[in-house]
Design an enzyme around this catalytic site. Structure first.
Site, short mmCIF file in Angstrom:
data_model
loop_
_atom_site.label_atom_id
_atom_site.label_comp_id
_atom_site.label_asym_id
_atom_site.label_seq_id
_atom_site.Cartn_x
_atom_site.Cartn_y
_atom_site.Cartn_z
N CYS A 177 -2.74 0.13 10.18
CA CYS A 177 -3.77 -0.57 9.54
C CYS A 177 -4.49 -1.28 10.54
CB CYS A 177 -3.16 -1.66 8.46
SG CYS A 177 -2.01 -2.74 9.25
N HIS A 188 0.92 -1.29 -0.08
CA HIS A 188 0.02 0.11 0.05
C HIS A 188 0.81 1.19 -0.03
CE1 HIS A 188 -3.00 -2.71 2.25
NE2 HIS A 188 -3.69 -2.36 1.19
C1 CIR Z 1 -3.47 -8.21 3.16
O1 CIR Z 1 -2.81 -8.56 2.40
O2 CIR Z 1 -4.62 -7.58 3.00
C2 CIR Z 1 -3.20 -8.04 4.76
N1 CIR Z 1 -2.42 -9.52 5.04
C3 CIR Z 1 -2.57 -6.96 5.28
C4 CIR Z 1 -3.18 -5.92 5.16
C5 CIR Z 1 -2.45 -4.56 5.81
N2 CIR Z 1 -3.26 -3.44 5.51
C6 CIR Z 1 -2.73 -2.08 5.74
O3 CIR Z 1 -1.51 -2.30 6.12
N3 CIR Z 1 -3.46 -1.24 5.62
#
Ligand code: CIR
Length: 271
Positions: free
Chosen positions: A264, A158
């Protein structure tokens, strides 16, 4: 069809008990700076459900329920939307990206600095998703400057994996290829609006900063375990915002294994 979102090489070695303990420490840190912390119960159906940031974007009173880019994460949104509506209530101007055809977006790709809204394009956020968010925000804040940063060719998940805001005057970037690329994509008018601070470790460029509403900071939550970057963050916070501003360091290795950054695991509302 994809069966997991995990990309990190150690993704299969997450130790669940440790992850819960690290999450408890995170929660504790939020309580230091946020008057009202609402904990959304865990849901075994959604193993990435703790990464609540990806399900909603809040800019002022505008609240957008996203359609996450990874299909395995889309079921996280309706239960989170219920929790968000309870918190924001009638003050919110709500939008639902699931109603918008081809648009998808993860909240991890959205950085609102207080001055600019930066939206990253990635595997998880497409141009239609970015356009949907821009329209929703501009419906209510027409003069807000929105910048799209195309990181689709860059090796990171991201936008906020490589840049976050310490305040509305200081941005923290990771000093690596995707961080430098993101910086280079910003128009000069945006770059020159901030002091840019570079940290050598990508994961350390993601911090949670809590503004005091007067241009200063109540505190910062930063990644522990990255001493070189930690020293830089400590020094910037002390010299720009005051020696008394606490920088809480959290070691979150189980979350890093799940490709998660600090921002997140929470959603911040200030409406
Ligand atoms: C994903 O790949 O969606 C999750 N394993 C990790 C999401 C992390 N989200 C974030 O940093 N906003």
């Amino acid at each position: 069809m994809a069966t997991s979102t995990l990309k990190h090489p150690d993704g299969n070695s997450i130790i669940v008990d440790k992850a819960f303990a690290q999450h408890d420490a995170y929660e504790h840190a939020l309580h230091q700076f946020v008057p009202n912390v609402v904990i959304v119960p865990a849901d075994d159906k959604h193993p990435d459900g703790n990464f609540v940031e990806d399900t909603h974007v809040a800019v002022g009173r505008v609240v957008v329920a996203t359609l996450p880019g990874h299909e395995l994460r889309r079921g996280e949104v309706p239960p989170m939307a219920e929790a968000v509506r309870k918190v924001v209530g009638e003050k919110g101007w709500y939008y639902n990206m699931a109603d918008a055809g081809e648009a998808y977006l993860d909240g991890g790709d959205v950085l609102f600095t207080g001055v600019h809204l930066l939206i990253g394009l990635s595997d998880r956020t497409n141009p239609a998703g970015a356009a949907f968010l821009e329209r929703a925000v501009k419906d209510h804040y027409p003069s807000l400057s929105v910048v799209t940063v195309d990181l689709r060719a860059q090796p990171r998940l991201h936008l906020k994996c490589v840049v976050t805001a310490l305040s509305h005057t200081v941005l923290l970037f990771s000093d690596d290829q995707p961080g430098r690329f993101a910086y280079a994509q910003l128009p000069e008018s945006v770059r020159s609006a901030y002091e840019i601070v570079w940290v050598p470790e990508q994961v350390a460029s993601n911090v949670l900063a809590f503004p005091d509403g007067k241009g200063g900071l109540l505190g910062v939550v930063a990644q522990g375990g990255f001493p070189t970057s930690e020293k830089i963050v400590d020094e910037v916070v002390a010299t720009r915002f005051g020696k008394d501003v606490p920088v809480v360091k959290l070691d979150m290795p189980e979350f890093i294994k799940a490709d998660g950054s600090l921002t997140c695991s929470s959603l911040l509302f200030n409406c």
